[in-house]
Write a protein that holds these residues in place. Structure first.
Motif, PDB file in Angstrom:
ATOM      1  N   SER A  18       0.832  -1.207   0.000  1.00 32.47           N
ATOM      2  CA  SER A  18       0.000   0.000   0.000  1.00 32.47           C
ATOM      3  C   SER A  18       0.866   1.257   0.000  1.00 32.47           C
TER       4      SER A  18
ATOM      5  N   ARG B  83      -5.211   1.666   2.220  1.00 33.47           N
ATOM      6  CA  ARG B  83      -5.228   0.224   2.489  1.00 33.47           C
ATOM      7  C   ARG B  83      -6.444  -0.445   1.864  1.00 33.47           C
TER       8      ARG B  83
ATOM      9  N   CYS C 205      -5.780  -0.805  -1.843  1.00 31.63           N
ATOM     10  CA  CYS C 205      -4.784  -1.870  -2.013  1.00 31.63           C
ATOM     11  C   CYS C 205      -5.432  -3.234  -1.772  1.00 31.63           C
TER      12      CYS C 205
END
Length: 99
Positions: free
Chosen positions: A45, A52, A55
Motif C-alpha cells: 500500500s 489500504r 490496495c
C-alpha cells in the motif's frame, strides 16, 4: 480445449490494471515467491501510495485470479506471487522480466 484455457488466461491478464501489474512486479522484484518471503500488504500500500482499502481491493482481485497467495499471519496479512503471477508478468512485459 487447451487453446480455450490459454485464450482465457490471456483475457484475464489483459484485464489487469496498471496498479495490479505493479503489485506483481513489486513481489517479483522483492523475491516474494513463498510463504516465508511474503510481503505485508501495508508495505505494498505504501509502495503504490494508495489507501489500504484500495490496495486490499487490488490484492483481492489478484488472489481470485490465483496470481498471488495470501498468508494469514496477523491483522496485516502478507502475500506472495505464484507461478500464474509470474506467467502474467512475462506476458505483460513481453518477456522482458526474465522470469
Amino acid at each position: 480445449m487447451n487453446d480455450y484455457y490459454k485464450e482465457y488466461f490471456y483475457e484475464v491478464v489483459n484485464q489487469l490494471s496498471l496498479n495490479e501489474v505493479k503489485i506483481l512486479a513489486y513481489l517479483y522484484n522483492k523475491e516474494a515467491n513463498s510463504q516465508i518471503s511474503a510481503i505485508k500488504t501495508g508495505e505494498i500500500s505504501e509502495y503504490l501510495n494508495v489507501s489500504r482499502s484500495t490496495c486490499g481491493r487490488l490484492i483481492n482481485k489478484l488472489i481470485i485470479a490465483s496470481f498471488i497467495r495470501q498468508v494469514n499471519n496477523s491483522r496485516n496479512y502478507s502475500v506472495y506471487i505464484t507461478a500464474f503471477g509470474l506467467a502474467c508478468l512475462d506476458i505483460k512485459s513481453d518477456g522482458e522480466m526474465k522470469i
